[in-house]
Design a protein around this motif. Sequence first.
Motif, PDB file in Angstrom:
ATOM      1  N   ASN A   1       0.850  -1.188   0.029  1.00  3.55           N
ATOM      2  CA  ASN A   1      -0.014  -0.063  -0.038  1.00  3.55           C
ATOM      3  C   ASN A   1       0.777   1.290   0.087  1.00  3.55           C
ATOM      4  N   HIS A   2       1.976   1.248   0.638  1.00  2.00           N
ATOM      5  CA  HIS A   2       2.904   2.524   0.643  1.00  2.00           C
ATOM      6  C   HIS A   2       4.451   1.889   0.127  1.00  2.00           C
ATOM      7  N   THR A   3       4.833   2.725  -0.578  1.00  2.00           N
ATOM      8  CA  THR A   3       6.145   2.665  -1.045  1.00  2.00           C
ATOM      9  C   THR A   3       7.063   3.954  -0.603  1.00  2.00           C
ATOM     10  N   VAL A   4       8.229   3.775  -0.391  1.00  2.71           N
ATOM     11  CA  VAL A   4       9.041   4.934   0.308  1.00  2.71           C
ATOM     12  C   VAL A   4      10.329   5.073  -0.347  1.00  2.71           C
ATOM     13  N   GLY A   5      10.368   6.247  -1.154  1.00  7.09           N
ATOM     14  CA  GLY A   5      11.648   6.719  -1.771  1.00  7.09           C
ATOM     15  C   GLY A   5      12.562   7.414  -0.830  1.00  7.09           C
ATOM     16  N   ILE A   6      13.660   6.963  -0.654  1.00  9.34           N
ATOM     17  CA  ILE A   6      14.610   7.904   0.145  1.00  9.34           C
ATOM     18  C   ILE A   6      15.735   8.353  -0.860  1.00  9.34           C
ATOM     19  N   HIS A   7      15.770   9.831  -0.551  1.00  3.74           N
ATOM     20  CA  HIS A   7      16.635  10.435  -1.875  1.00  3.74           C
ATOM     21  C   HIS A   7      17.616  11.569  -1.028  1.00  3.74           C
ATOM     22  N   GLN A   8      18.410  12.024  -1.819  1.00  3.25           N
ATOM     23  CA  GLN A   8      19.225  13.318  -1.400  1.00  3.25           C
ATOM     24  C   GLN A   8      18.899  14.578  -2.360  1.00  3.25           C
TER      25      GLN A   8
ATOM     26  N   GLY B   1      23.537  31.559  -4.811  1.00  3.15           N
ATOM     27  CA  GLY B   1      24.546  31.433  -3.938  1.00  3.15           C
ATOM     28  C   GLY B   1      24.464  30.317  -2.635  1.00  3.15           C
ATOM     29  N   LYS B   2      23.215  29.829  -2.709  1.00  4.23           N
ATOM     30  CA  LYS B   2      22.817  28.907  -1.746  1.00  4.23           C
ATOM     31  C   LYS B   2      22.763  27.732  -2.184  1.00  4.23           C
ATOM     32  N   THR B   3      22.829  26.561  -1.291  1.00  2.00           N
ATOM     33  CA  THR B   3      22.756  25.163  -1.703  1.00  2.00           C
ATOM     34  C   THR B   3      21.968  24.448  -0.696  1.00  2.00           C
ATOM     35  N   LEU B   4      21.058  23.596  -1.372  1.00  5.92           N
ATOM     36  CA  LEU B   4      20.167  22.974  -0.731  1.00  5.92           C
ATOM     37  C   LEU B   4      20.626  21.437  -0.853  1.00  5.92           C
ATOM     38  N   ASP B   5      21.196  20.741   0.513  1.00 11.56           N
ATOM     39  CA  ASP B   5      21.748  19.436   0.362  1.00 11.56           C
ATOM     40  C   ASP B   5      20.979  18.658   1.513  1.00 11.56           C
ATOM     41  N   LEU B   6      19.718  18.108   1.118  1.00 12.45           N
ATOM     42  CA  LEU B   6      18.978  17.432   2.372  1.00 12.45           C
ATOM     43  C   LEU B   6      18.608  15.963   2.131  1.00 12.45           C
ATOM     44  N   ALA B   7      18.731  15.086   3.316  1.00 10.59           N
ATOM     45  CA  ALA B   7      18.266  13.881   3.401  1.00 10.59           C
ATOM     46  C   ALA B   7      16.668  13.988   3.084  1.00 10.59           C
ATOM     47  N   THR B   8      16.222  13.188   2.234  1.00  7.92           N
ATOM     48  CA  THR B   8      14.543  13.488   2.179  1.00  7.92           C
ATOM     49  C   THR B   8      13.918  11.993   1.777  1.00  7.92           C
TER      50      THR B   8
ATOM     51  N   PHE C   1      11.638  15.948   5.124  1.00  7.26           N
ATOM     52  CA  PHE C   1      13.033  16.504   5.167  1.00  7.26           C
ATOM     53  C   PHE C   1      14.012  16.015   6.336  1.00  7.26           C
ATOM     54  N   ASP C   2      15.172  16.041   6.308  1.00  7.46           N
ATOM     55  CA  ASP C   2      15.916  16.053   7.254  1.00  7.46           C
ATOM     56  C   ASP C   2      16.055  17.319   8.102  1.00  7.46           C
ATOM     57  N   ASP C   3      15.890  18.459   7.500  1.00  5.65           N
ATOM     58  CA  ASP C   3      15.810  19.602   8.204  1.00  5.65           C
ATOM     59  C   ASP C   3      14.937  20.551   7.519  1.00  5.65           C
ATOM     60  N   THR C   4      13.722  20.659   7.931  1.00  7.75           N
ATOM     61  CA  THR C   4      12.418  21.266   7.390  1.00  7.75           C
ATOM     62  C   THR C   4      12.906  22.937   7.279  1.00  7.75           C
ATOM     63  N   ALA C   5      13.393  23.343   8.292  1.00  3.67           N
ATOM     64  CA  ALA C   5      13.695  24.883   8.383  1.00  3.67           C
ATOM     65  C   ALA C   5      14.677  25.194   7.181  1.00  3.67           C
ATOM     66  N   LYS C   6      15.863  24.342   6.826  1.00  5.10           N
ATOM     67  CA  LYS C   6      16.624  24.427   6.046  1.00  5.10           C
ATOM     68  C   LYS C   6      15.874  24.397   4.405  1.00  5.10           C
ATOM     69  N   ALA C   7      15.235  23.733   4.299  1.00  8.31           N
ATOM     70  CA  ALA C   7      14.428  23.702   3.158  1.00  8.31           C
ATOM     71  C   ALA C   7      13.651  24.998   2.953  1.00  8.31           C
TER      72      ALA C   7
END
Length: 141
Positions: free
Chosen positions: A91-98, A105-112, A130-136
């Motif tokens: 019923n559910h499938t989970v995708g784990i990605h970066q 000049g900003k970089t987003l690099d989050l475990a998702t 997200f690993d860090d929602t505030a960063k996103a």
Amino acid sequence: MTDEEDGEVPDMGAAENAELIRRGYEAFNAGDLAALGELFAEDAVWYAPGSGVLSGTKQGRDAIFAYFGELGARSQGTFQATVQDIVGGENHTVGIHQSHAESNGKTLDLATAIAFVLRDGKVIEGREYFDDTAKADEFWA
């Protein structure tokens, strides 16, 4: 009488669901909206976490694709979801990605992770974590 004979589409198994999500990631990263469109139900719902400009519930395939378009536009086309693993379930499938993007000049690099709900071979729900929602939120501001 089988499900196919009586007109019903049989439920997909865990391996098929994982493969469908893998194809979805490939289509997303390639910007192939035609292929992606085949994987999403027209009435699908997407939940983007946080309290930023892109956060909130997206109702329907068109709204979801508009959100995906914003990810590309706001990152000057640099946004990529690099798959680390896909865990298929009935019923559910989970995708784990970066999640990775660059902008102004900003970089987003989050475990998702995205929890997908599938029905009849289509995504009917996606819920991002997200690993860090505030960063996103800060990156997309």
